[in-house]
Design a protein around this motif. Sequence first.
Motif, PDB file in Angstrom:
ATOM      1  N   PRO A  58       0.240 -63.031  10.420  1.00  0.00           N
ATOM      2  CA  PRO A  58       0.996 -63.391   9.036  1.00  0.00           C
ATOM      3  C   PRO A  58       2.358 -62.733   8.990  1.00  0.00           C
ATOM      4  CG  PRO A  58      -0.749 -62.792   7.912  1.00  0.00           C
ATOM      5  CD  PRO A  58      -1.028 -62.355   9.088  1.00  0.00           C
ATOM      6  N   GLU A  59       2.684 -61.431   9.517  1.00  0.00           N
ATOM      7  CA  GLU A  59       3.587 -61.042   9.291  1.00  0.00           C
ATOM      8  C   GLU A  59       4.436 -60.503  10.093  1.00  0.00           C
ATOM      9  OE1 GLU A  59       4.602 -59.339   6.131  1.00  0.00           O
ATOM     10  OE2 GLU A  59       6.375 -58.752   6.537  1.00  0.00           O
ATOM     11  N   CYS A  60       3.919 -60.003  10.975  1.00  0.00           N
ATOM     12  CA  CYS A  60       5.266 -59.943  12.743  1.00  0.00           C
ATOM     13  C   CYS A  60       4.708 -60.375  13.807  1.00  0.00           C
ATOM     14  CB  CYS A  60       4.593 -58.476  13.021  1.00  0.00           C
ATOM     15  SG  CYS A  60       3.020 -58.008  13.759  1.00  0.00           S
ATOM     16  N   VAL A  61       3.608 -61.814  13.291  1.00  0.00           N
ATOM     17  CA  VAL A  61       3.678 -62.844  14.299  1.00  0.00           C
ATOM     18  C   VAL A  61       3.072 -62.393  15.740  1.00  0.00           C
ATOM     19  CG1 VAL A  61       4.885 -64.555  13.180  1.00  0.00           C
ATOM     20  CG2 VAL A  61       5.335 -63.536  14.650  1.00  0.00           C
ATOM     21  N   TYR A  62       2.152 -61.234  15.617  1.00  0.00           N
ATOM     22  CA  TYR A  62       1.893 -60.196  16.910  1.00  0.00           C
ATOM     23  C   TYR A  62       0.307 -61.574  17.371  1.00  0.00           C
ATOM     24  CZ  TYR A  62      -0.997 -57.538  20.114  1.00  0.00           C
ATOM     25  OH  TYR A  62      -1.443 -57.117  20.474  1.00  0.00           O
ATOM     26  N   ALA A  63       0.534 -61.738  18.847  1.00  0.00           N
ATOM     27  CA  ALA A  63      -1.058 -63.069  18.789  1.00  0.00           C
ATOM     28  C   ALA A  63      -1.540 -62.407  19.663  1.00  0.00           C
ATOM     29  CB  ALA A  63      -0.033 -64.109  18.512  1.00  0.00           C
ATOM     30  N   TRP A  64      -2.456 -62.343  19.431  1.00  0.00           N
ATOM     31  CA  TRP A  64      -3.584 -61.552  20.495  1.00  0.00           C
ATOM     32  C   TRP A  64      -5.326 -62.135  20.630  1.00  0.00           C
ATOM     33  CZ3 TRP A  64      -1.621 -61.448  25.466  1.00  0.00           C
ATOM     34  CH2 TRP A  64      -2.629 -60.249  26.422  1.00  0.00           C
ATOM     35  N   TRP A  65      -6.265 -62.039  21.667  1.00  0.00           N
ATOM     36  CA  TRP A  65      -7.271 -61.759  21.580  1.00  0.00           C
ATOM     37  C   TRP A  65      -8.093 -61.211  20.264  1.00  0.00           C
ATOM     38  CZ3 TRP A  65      -8.834 -65.658  24.639  1.00  0.00           C
ATOM     39  CH2 TRP A  65      -8.849 -65.753  26.068  1.00  0.00           C
ATOM     40  N   LEU A  66      -8.431 -62.026  19.018  1.00  0.00           N
ATOM     41  CA  LEU A  66      -9.271 -62.013  18.565  1.00  0.00           C
ATOM     42  C   LEU A  66     -10.200 -60.554  18.492  1.00  0.00           C
ATOM     43  CD1 LEU A  66      -9.913 -61.642  14.966  1.00  0.00           C
ATOM     44  CD2 LEU A  66     -11.834 -62.926  16.343  1.00  0.00           C
ATOM     45  N   SER A  67     -10.889 -59.573  19.780  1.00  0.00           N
ATOM     46  CA  SER A  67     -11.720 -59.307  19.974  1.00  0.00           C
ATOM     47  C   SER A  67     -10.397 -57.567  20.385  1.00  0.00           C
ATOM     48  CB  SER A  67     -11.599 -59.451  21.646  1.00  0.00           C
ATOM     49  OG  SER A  67     -11.275 -59.657  22.552  1.00  0.00           O
ATOM     50  N   GLY A  68      -9.279 -57.567  20.142  1.00  0.00           N
ATOM     51  CA  GLY A  68      -7.982 -56.863  20.195  1.00  0.00           C
ATOM     52  C   GLY A  68      -7.677 -56.181  18.903  1.00  0.00           C
ATOM     53  N   PHE A  69      -8.149 -56.799  17.706  1.00  0.00           N
ATOM     54  CA  PHE A  69      -8.485 -56.282  16.321  1.00  0.00           C
ATOM     55  C   PHE A  69      -9.535 -55.419  16.233  1.00  0.00           C
ATOM     56  CE2 PHE A  69      -4.217 -59.297  15.363  1.00  0.00           C
ATOM     57  CZ  PHE A  69      -4.359 -59.671  16.294  1.00  0.00           C
ATOM     58  N   THR A  70      -8.884 -54.765  15.174  1.00  0.00           N
ATOM     59  CA  THR A  70     -10.366 -54.080  14.870  1.00  0.00           C
ATOM     60  C   THR A  70     -10.707 -54.681  13.458  1.00  0.00           C
ATOM     61  OG1 THR A  70      -8.561 -52.187  15.026  1.00  0.00           O
ATOM     62  CG2 THR A  70     -10.558 -51.977  13.472  1.00  0.00           C
TER      63      THR A  70
END
Length: 231
Positions: A58-70
Amino acid sequence: MKLYTLRQTTVVCPQCELVFATPIAKMPKLTRNSAVETDLHRVLPDAAIRASLIAMCPECVYAWWLSGFTPHFILPEMVADSPPIDNAKKFGHAVLSGRKSGAHSLDRAIIALNGYWCAREDFQPAQKWLELSARELYEALSDDSWHGNRGRYQFIMGEILRLMGEFHDAVRFYNLVDRRSVLPKELIDHQIVQAKNGDSTPTLIPPHIVEAIFLPKPQVIPTAESMAVGA
Ligand SMILES: [Zn+2]
């Protein structure tokens, strides 16, 4: 009991390190009777389920596969939510994030294809998603530097072109698919006939072919030891 469920989970943005909440889906295992279409995707009952595969900061609008987020231990109720956005649009943001961060065109193509499937699951027009998928996948297949199941992606390129009504080019790509793709010849031949008949409709794969592609019987792979015994 619901087969598909969504709940909130907490993750950390890899770009700006904001901790935020995003949906995560639980899906039943694929079986031979699952709805799978000839472009090799499983039909999901709700676009929100597919959209949950992508997380968007919600801050920088970076979007990617959920699996790539810790994952993060804070309860999702205690942190900011991911931005409210149309399900399919999340995949558009993820393609843009992929371009900015230098992700390979094959990764971007798979995200664009998910955008196409998501738009259809949301009963939205899907043509521009097919065009985006075609562009990204064409770029990926023009790059000789990656090894992987190229045949499977040549087949999917054929499917994207068939769904777009580009039947001549679709057949050209189906004809590039070789045995290393491990796709049943019956399926490839069927799609060539469908394209030659000028049929651009999405099509379900029969159960025995779903089984052959996605649920192959376990094979006995010889280990170094077992090979040495025979030598
Ligand atoms: Zn961020």
